[in-house]
Write a protein that holds these residues in place. Sequence first.
Motif, mmCIF file in Angstrom:
data_model
loop_
_atom_site.group_PDB
_atom_site.id
_atom_site.type_symbol
_atom_site.label_atom_id
_atom_site.label_comp_id
_atom_site.label_asym_id
_atom_site.label_seq_id
_atom_site.Cartn_x
_atom_site.Cartn_y
_atom_site.Cartn_z
ATOM 1 N N ARG A 31 -28.241 72.028 29.078
ATOM 2 C CA ARG A 31 -28.126 71.581 30.471
ATOM 3 C C ARG A 31 -29.050 70.405 30.768
ATOM 4 N N ASP A 58 -27.858 66.648 31.746
ATOM 5 C CA ASP A 58 -28.245 66.015 33.008
ATOM 6 C C ASP A 58 -28.838 64.628 32.748
ATOM 7 N N GLY A 79 -25.925 62.378 31.617
ATOM 8 C CA GLY A 79 -25.094 62.004 32.761
ATOM 9 C C GLY A 79 -25.792 60.995 33.654
ATOM 10 N N ARG A 80 -27.100 61.132 33.776
ATOM 11 C CA ARG A 80 -27.878 60.196 34.593
ATOM 12 C C ARG A 80 -27.751 58.778 34.042
ATOM 13 N N CYS A 133 -25.552 64.791 38.026
ATOM 14 C CA CYS A 133 -26.592 64.715 36.988
ATOM 15 C C CYS A 133 -27.764 63.883 37.494
ATOM 16 N N THR A 184 -31.512 65.466 38.049
ATOM 17 C CA THR A 184 -32.723 64.952 37.399
ATOM 18 C C THR A 184 -33.662 64.364 38.443
#
Lengths: 420, 420
Positions: free
Chosen positions: A207, A211, A214-215, B278, B282
């Motif tokens: 996860r 994340d 994806g950022r 995401c 974050t």
Amino acid sequence: MRIAILGGTGAMGRLIARELRDDGHEVVITGSNPHTAERVARELDVEAAPTNVDAAKDADVVVVSVPISVTEDVIREVAPHVPEGSLLTDVTSVKVRPVRAMLEHAPEDVYVLGTHPLFGPTVPSLRGQTVILTPTERSGPWTRRVRRYLERKGARVVETTPEEHDRTMAVVQCLTHAVLLAAGAAIGRFLPSLELDIEEVASPVYRLLMDVVGRIAGQDPRLYAEIQAFNPYGDEAREELLRALRRFHEHAHDHNALTEYIAESRERLGRELDLEACQRRTDKLLSYLADELRILQEGIEAILLDVYTNEALEGEVTGDRDTIRLDGRELPRDRYKILPRCPKELAHFDGEVTVLELRTGADPGDVAAVVDALGRNLRALRAERRGERVRVEVEYTGKESLEGLLRKLRALGLEVRVAR
Amino acid sequence: MRIAILGGTGAMGRLIARELRDDGHEVVITGSNPHTAERVARELDVEAAPTNVDAAKDADVVVVSVPISVTEDVIREVAPHVPEGSLLTDVTSVKVRPVRAMLEHAPEDVYVLGTHPLFGPTVPSLRGQTVILTPTERSGPWTRRVRRYLERKGARVVETTPEEHDRTMAVVQCLTHAVLLAAGAAIGRFLPSLELDIEEVASPVYRLLMDVVGRIAGQDPRLYAEIQAFNPYGDEAREELLRALRRFHEHAHDHNALTEYIAESRERLGRELDLEACQRRTDKLLSYLADELRILQEGIEAILLDVYTNEALEGEVTGDRDTIRLDGRELPRDRYKILPRCPKELAHFDGEVTVLELRTGADPGDVAAVVDALGRNLRALRAERRGERVRVEVEYTGKESLEGLLRKLRALGLEVRVAR
């Protein structure tokens, strides 16, 4: 001072223009589209110039704030026109090539300095942000001037050479982005073919990685491509990564060989990085999220803080992995930090337990809240009404914690005694 | 029930033995070293058997809890001796090969079920943890029995086939670990050669990635190697990753080609993953850390919660990136969550401001703390003494917030009025 910002219509250029304008400088901007430049200039209440050369030719400072891939072209175009004694600088994420171009194309009597702001255009201010300067033998008094200006605005300034900058950024940016974007590309190919809902069986590490993937994947592809292509050390970084992955894969058919390979790289990495601290730091992040879930599930009174503004909402919250329900409203969980109204609701003190009795008509829950708010190293475990009194069970560490609390309650005019 | 745990001396085996013993089962363990098995059995107050076959031959359930690389050997050894009607199960991180071995070597009248607990041996309990079951045509009543047992202990149970399990874990584990361990290997080679302190110029994304890399690199190399080597879909996952990275690298020489490649994979990933979420998730993690720094730097009263136990410490804190100083003591920052004693210290409410006057001899700071503790959707901005009264400036949203506070203060016996 008159400051030209070439590419002042971009997000970063606008940020720089605003900051300099607020500090009383005379700012002139340009853009690849002159109409856009005029519109943005009006919005920002600064000047627009029809061409880069027009903006540069009478400026004290010329800031090149265009995409990396056209930075050298713009430098070649304007450098010969920068006035004697003025500063020519750029703000891109690579430094070797722009600085070399500035030194090559600017007249000898023009000062040259490379700048890399380590933040995006959405920061609220420069306070706490880092800026790297890469001075050259032709930076003259400007390194000190720019440093002072930035430090006065609360930024941290780091000085290094263009080469060392790019070598370091080849790790911080090229290698890091390559890992994440390649992982995203590969995982994006697998996900559609999985029948099991991966969210159901994802590990915390998967996860966290996704994340971060994806950022990065959500950012502007052009900027990320140019950071790879224009850093002369990027090649080396990506090749080292490819080599590591290829070896990992080759060894994976023999679990003993792979064990040895992993142990070896771990040993090398462990000399540079405190691996146990990495474990604790990620455990801390996971622990913040676990506390959030506990608050949602146990109905602990919460305060929601907007992730970007810390604007607060209070009320009864419930929810699940994705959603917060606050007094009936549904809110996205990723938009708010979920804190207990009183952090002691999550805590325990490794101490003794006693009971206080207060003569008051107040709600027992409110009395407990006051005890939590005033007491140090203690918390209220339970509170209930007994006739005219409220009994509060208190967990505390050290006699002085309890005595401090009693003093404060009495100063507020409350009648309180230790019942046992 | 009599339950044999083969490999009951390992960390995972001990966890399983303890849980089953606590539930009243008759537990017998074995270990590769019989002396260790006897010692651990004494510690756990369970039985030890000298060999795996001895333990298995009269058990109702036989749990194979040995390293992945010897799981099939142990299955081959004990399966023929498992009694008719009993269950043979394993708890490794791969399922295709162990389940195939169990089906092949156990007599027809022995039940077979694959199990994968998605957690490490350090969890405090099974509550909230996930366990995957991979039933076969020979699981009989045991799938339901094991599921019920686990659910009664608060675990989430997911059922799938051994193949789908391994295909999914090839992404969650093989690909994820390969990315992180290869990144660690490559970065470990670069770091010693950098002259600039990378911590000075690291981006939030680099830091996050390195923390996750370090977390994985710090684990047992053997387990991570075996997860790669014994998952039949691991090859495919690593090859896809290699392919993605190779393409990324090939395109990196032409920034337009790389832009296109990044945009393409982003589009594919974006269909499976909410990229903006995401970013927000974050950002939330970074925001928790930014709040911590703000507390340390602004001297906001804090409560420290141990990351692993939520045991609390309170006091005056200061500190920096690595260290917390609490009343003179130095503590490692990664060991404690740093929360404001009152989360409102970090918050602001988008509302009106008014001033309350309370007739009290209490310390103005304590009065503000009580206002924060009792008020909903409001916070105390400032408090100061004026003769016999304390004036508190309050920021609030909605008239009912203010009225609720006044009611609660009066119920506590405090004399309070709105001054303007």
